[in-house]
Design a protein around this motif. Structure first.
Motif, PDB file in Angstrom:
ATOM      1  N   ASP A 197       1.010  -1.116  -0.045  1.00 60.97           N
ATOM      2  CA  ASP A 197       0.055  -0.178   0.088  1.00 60.97           C
ATOM      3  C   ASP A 197       0.861   1.327   0.014  1.00 60.97           C
ATOM      4  OD1 ASP A 197      -2.287   1.604   0.021  1.00 60.97           O
ATOM      5  OD2 ASP A 197      -3.099   0.501   1.694  1.00 60.97           O
ATOM      6  N   PHE A 198       0.245   2.375  -0.393  1.00 63.57           N
ATOM      7  CA  PHE A 198       1.001   3.505  -0.587  1.00 63.57           C
ATOM      8  C   PHE A 198       2.192   3.926   0.772  1.00 63.57           C
ATOM      9  CE2 PHE A 198       2.042   8.061  -0.420  1.00 63.57           C
ATOM     10  CZ  PHE A 198       2.192   8.592  -1.906  1.00 63.57           C
ATOM     11  N   PHE A 199       1.555   3.791   1.949  1.00 57.91           N
ATOM     12  CA  PHE A 199       2.504   3.802   3.085  1.00 57.91           C
ATOM     13  C   PHE A 199       3.011   2.854   3.632  1.00 57.91           C
ATOM     14  CE2 PHE A 199      -0.676   7.471   3.172  1.00 57.91           C
ATOM     15  CZ  PHE A 199       0.049   8.520   2.905  1.00 57.91           C
ATOM     16  N   GLY A 200       3.010   1.513   2.906  1.00 58.86           N
ATOM     17  CA  GLY A 200       3.585   0.386   3.399  1.00 58.86           C
ATOM     18  C   GLY A 200       3.192  -0.068   4.825  1.00 58.86           C
ATOM     19  N   LYS A 201       2.055   0.256   4.985  1.00 58.56           N
ATOM     20  CA  LYS A 201       1.069  -0.214   6.134  1.00 58.56           C
ATOM     21  C   LYS A 201      -0.211   0.207   6.168  1.00 58.56           C
ATOM     22  CE  LYS A 201       3.050   2.913   9.367  1.00 58.56           C
ATOM     23  NZ  LYS A 201       3.126   3.279  10.775  1.00 58.56           N
ATOM     24  N   GLU A 202      -1.217  -0.183   7.086  1.00 61.51           N
ATOM     25  CA  GLU A 202      -2.516   0.127   6.879  1.00 61.51           C
ATOM     26  C   GLU A 202      -2.443   1.654   7.428  1.00 61.51           C
ATOM     27  OE1 GLU A 202      -5.248  -2.354   9.339  1.00 61.51           O
ATOM     28  OE2 GLU A 202      -6.863  -1.275   8.727  1.00 61.51           O
ATOM     29  N   THR A 203      -3.369   2.580   6.894  1.00 61.78           N
ATOM     30  CA  THR A 203      -3.632   3.846   7.208  1.00 61.78           C
ATOM     31  C   THR A 203      -4.974   4.308   7.609  1.00 61.78           C
ATOM     32  OG1 THR A 203      -3.156   4.382   5.171  1.00 61.78           O
ATOM     33  CG2 THR A 203      -1.255   4.649   6.544  1.00 61.78           C
ATOM     34  N   ASN A 204      -5.194   5.074   8.239  1.00 65.64           N
ATOM     35  CA  ASN A 204      -6.676   5.735   8.501  1.00 65.64           C
ATOM     36  C   ASN A 204      -6.850   7.111   8.703  1.00 65.64           C
ATOM     37  OD1 ASN A 204      -7.960   2.810   9.210  1.00 65.64           O
ATOM     38  ND2 ASN A 204      -6.147   2.909  10.549  1.00 65.64           N
ATOM     39  N   LEU A 205      -7.972   7.504   8.622  1.00 64.41           N
ATOM     40  CA  LEU A 205      -8.048   9.000   8.877  1.00 64.41           C
ATOM     41  C   LEU A 205      -7.955   9.271  10.284  1.00 64.41           C
ATOM     42  CD1 LEU A 205     -10.714  10.014   6.007  1.00 64.41           C
ATOM     43  CD2 LEU A 205      -8.268  10.412   5.988  1.00 64.41           C
ATOM     44  N   THR A 206      -7.344  10.398  10.521  1.00 66.51           N
ATOM     45  CA  THR A 206      -7.247  10.717  12.343  1.00 66.51           C
ATOM     46  C   THR A 206      -8.726  11.032  12.685  1.00 66.51           C
ATOM     47  OG1 THR A 206      -6.090  12.194  13.628  1.00 66.51           O
ATOM     48  CG2 THR A 206      -6.984  13.303  11.730  1.00 66.51           C
ATOM     49  N   VAL A 207      -8.796  10.519  14.013  1.00 72.18           N
ATOM     50  CA  VAL A 207      -9.849  10.847  14.739  1.00 72.18           C
ATOM     51  C   VAL A 207      -9.480  12.281  15.776  1.00 72.18           C
ATOM     52  CG1 VAL A 207     -10.981   8.727  14.617  1.00 72.18           C
ATOM     53  CG2 VAL A 207      -9.487   9.036  16.593  1.00 72.18           C
ATOM     54  N   SER A 208      -8.235  12.212  16.123  1.00 75.45           N
ATOM     55  CA  SER A 208      -7.864  13.406  16.924  1.00 75.45           C
ATOM     56  C   SER A 208      -6.350  13.661  16.631  1.00 75.45           C
ATOM     57  CB  SER A 208      -8.156  12.943  18.248  1.00 75.45           C
ATOM     58  OG  SER A 208      -7.272  13.779  19.243  1.00 75.45           O
ATOM     59  N   GLY A 209      -5.989  15.017  16.865  1.00 76.10           N
ATOM     60  CA  GLY A 209      -4.579  15.309  16.672  1.00 76.10           C
ATOM     61  C   GLY A 209      -3.994  15.393  18.052  1.00 76.10           C
ATOM     62  N   GLN A 210      -4.809  14.935  19.026  1.00 69.61           N
ATOM     63  CA  GLN A 210      -4.001  15.113  20.569  1.00 69.61           C
ATOM     64  C   GLN A 210      -2.820  14.843  21.031  1.00 69.61           C
ATOM     65  OE1 GLN A 210      -6.581  13.681  23.737  1.00 69.61           O
ATOM     66  NE2 GLN A 210      -4.616  13.454  24.830  1.00 69.61           N
TER      67      GLN A 210
END
Lengths: 463, 463
Positions: A197-210
């Motif tokens: 995959d593009f980033f070489g691993k599973e990636t997701n959309l953030t739920v928080s930048g904390q």
């Protein structure tokens, strides 16, 4: 001739009186009789329209009389005061030129439309009074947030949108991928192999930048984020959107009291700023959307927020004798009905509730000395319930490790978060403010879909 | 005692002299001899450190002497002026209390580290001089963008991050999904069936908010976006990131000249704002990262930008006799080498190049009367090449439909974009500014990974 903005006419009134000016804008309404007519012209720079008066001295009087609603036109004429009329001035047209025609198929005719219908024409609804007001308030409130933090030296951090872990554990996530549909290779154990995959691993959309925000707070002391966050929750309610904007300040060398001080000051600043800078919009909301909203907002700005513990809150709710859909006892999470009852009926002002049971809060919240509660805080406001949620963060490495183990999270996922506690850890705290919830609170709009330009919800990603 | 910020000491100097104050921060360096020592303390609020002097009158002198770099401490003491030293003042410690220890394993020891190495500790690098400067400039520049537009009444629009179409056609996209891996149902024709996906259709991460921005410009006249955008290009260069922030203003009743005026004013405003508000950081870049950068930025602020056509640009490049890697002739897209040659050697100032061949530009750019070129504009600046790219938009429905057909796009995908041209269309224009490219220009940092807090690039989504 240079275009004069309608905003400038209202705000610099009446410096341009008796001068010949040119305005350009869109026809909101138009009516005419045999030899004269009126156009309500809006150029987008101000909530109110400019009344244009035209008559048959115009060579194209007949044509102008028939311009459809939403037509874009240029009007040259003389500005005159109209002290006896409801509008302060009007423009006596000497020339009206068509920039772009409209047609009778234009969906935003003068009659009232439901908010539901207007969602289906999200590309046109900012031209209506309601959405013109909502989206200008949204813009001004966003700027107020930046001003509030920047004027105090906070550093604005763009935390990542695409994340390589679901480490925040704050809800269901959207997966981000460039792999072909149904073309993800599998490992020997049958699990998907994301190395291609593009980033070489599973990636997701953030739920928080904390968590990323904390790394910056431990470098800059005071920081804030303001960006989009995502929840893939399959909940079709008035208060949930899959994509929304969040503000997350984080302050170092600071505890829960500093955190409450900051949140209270921020909310007051933003509300006052919008009241000051959007008076016409707020008047509109007060008259058409939510009667009394200005008074309620002003009351909040002037209120001294109460600060009580979760235990006190539960005791007060139980003592009230009020029947709730969800019964209250120590250990349960407070529902909106409880939150509203506390702020509206018991304390009659905004309330911070602090020190919640650790079992119902996140692992990163600082454990209190009682061993049962954490230094969490929720700001409750009348009419809404929770507006801000935050906590002091667990800055002690050993306690944090213990909590991570207790909850069953993986230490390795948090290696960098844990390192913050190894190299110069410091007391710190922060909170999250859902920007859309703030806009709903400011405008009286009750559906989150109506405060987002192009809302994304379950089964809906139009435009 | 309340914490005094080191920023306040430098900015309000010397109002606190001879007073006893408390500062809290992290040890950047520390050295001591038998009975006295010095700590360079940074509290994150200012680029520069505060020199703390301590001696063996402290009861914990031995312990303090051994505090590791990065330890968080509280220092109470008296501020004294030191006119003969290189720092303007120092703090004579009366008490030093440890807030959070550090260890000798702290990776950011005093020796110089490569930028490559620092990327692997993105959670700690904002504590270094370079990244402290970069990320404060990034924050201040972001605020300058907002100030510039808000002070002129522009409406800030949050255009959607998740989009239901790849309508912008500006590059490869990331797919967003909640469907299980390899569990996408297929239709009878073998194509994937996204009706079970979260949004009921295929969705991607946005590559641009422009088209949605146009809908707001045709309601508010002047708007801007400032948010994250995404490109799934498999290009591992210093100038490409998969996730970056973009500013996209859009102005109605405006043409290409207005667009250039706006872009020039914006770039000058932001640069001047950063020079004014980050003097220490800019001095650091000037001395350590890119000698002469302040002078170059000041030159840009004072320059009168040239405005030439693409045809003139090609003629000038051909006439220069210069040999380029990519030969130049009318019709080719300009490469960075050409752009830099134009601005650095031929015009010796920033240059707008306008009216590009339509074949190398997007379908939405306004067709010029010659039928061959479109009203596009690129702003070229010395050292970088293209900083801003934009155009006047095609506001004529018939011409736009013709272009969509010519290029082979689908009319239905653009139904709402086309409706803007049916209901009160107006001349309008806009541009995009890649925020990271601006930060690279402002700081002299040459790799985009070093101006993004947590960069996302091919095979890299750490933190």
């Amino acid at each position: 001739m240079k275009q004069t903005l309608i905003r400038a006419l209202y705000q610099d009134n009446p410096t341009l009186v008796e001068e010949t000016i040119k305005v350009s804008g869109w026809i909101r309404t138009s009516r005419s009789s045999k030899n004269f007519g009126f156009i309500e012209l809006n150029d987008g720079t101000y909530f109110k329209n400019l009344q244009v008066v035209f008559n048959d001295t115009l060579s194209n009087f007949e044509t102008v009389s028939k311009f459809a609603i939403a037509s874009a036109i240029h009007v040259t004429g003389k500005l005159v005061l109209t002290p006896e009329a409801k509008q302060p001035f009007e423009l006596l047209a000497e020339s009206i030129v068509l920039e772009g025609a409209s047609t009778s198929e234009y969906p935003l005719q003068k009659k009232r439309h439901t908010l539901e219908y207007l969602r289906t024409i999200a590309h046109l609804r900012p031209r209506s009074n309601t959405f013109s007001a909502v989206f200008r308030v949204r813009s001004v409130a966003a700027y107020a947030i930046h001003r509030f933090f920047q004027e105090q030296g906070f550093v604005y951090v763009h935390t990542p949108i695409i994340t390589g872990s679901d480490a925040e554990g704050a809800g269901e996530m959207f997966r981000v991928t460039t792999l072909g549909v149904n073309e993800v290779p599998t490992l020997e154990n049958g699990k998907p192999d994301f190395t291609e995959d593009f980033f070489g691993k599973e990636t997701n959309l953030t739920v928080s930048g904390q968590l990323e925000g904390e790394t910056f707070a431990l470098a800059f002391k005071d920081i804030y984020t303001f960006g989009p966050t995502f929840r893939a929750e399959n909940s079709n309610t008035k208060r949930h959107a899959a994509e929304f904007w969040m503000i997350e300040p984080e302050i170092a060398f600071a505890d829960l009291n500093d955190n409450m001080d900051l949140a209270e000051a921020m909310v007051k600043f933003v509300i006052q700023y919008v009241l000051d800078h959007c008076p016409e919009e707020m008047k509109f909301f007060n008259e058409r959307i939510d009667k009394g909203i200005i008074e309620r907002l002003e009351a909040l700005v002037n209120a001294d927020f109460a600060r009580i513990t979760y235990t006190e809150a539960v005791d007060a709710l139980v003592a009230s004798g009020q029947t709730f859909e969800y019964p209250v006892s120590w250990g349960v999470d407070l529902q909106t009905e409880h939150e509203r009852y506390l702020t509206e009926y018991i304390y009659k002002r905004p309330v911070f509730v602090i020190n919640y049971p650790k079992a119902i809060k996140s692992f990163y919240m600082r454990l209190n000395d009682d061993g049962n509660t954490v230094a969490a805080m929720d700001m409750l406001v009348p009419g809404v319930g929770e507006l801000v949620g935050g906590s002091q963060r667990e800055e002690r490495l050993d306690v944090l490790l213990e909590r991570i183990k207790e909850i069953g999270l993986s230490e390795e996922d948090y290696w960098w978060y844990l390192e913050l506690r190894k190299f110069g850890t410091a007391k710190h705290a922060g909170y999250g403010l859902g920007f859309e919830r703030l806009i709903m609170y400011l405008t009286g709009i009750t559906n989150i879909r109506d405060v987002i330009p192009f809302p994304r919800t379950v089964k809906n990603a139009e435009f």
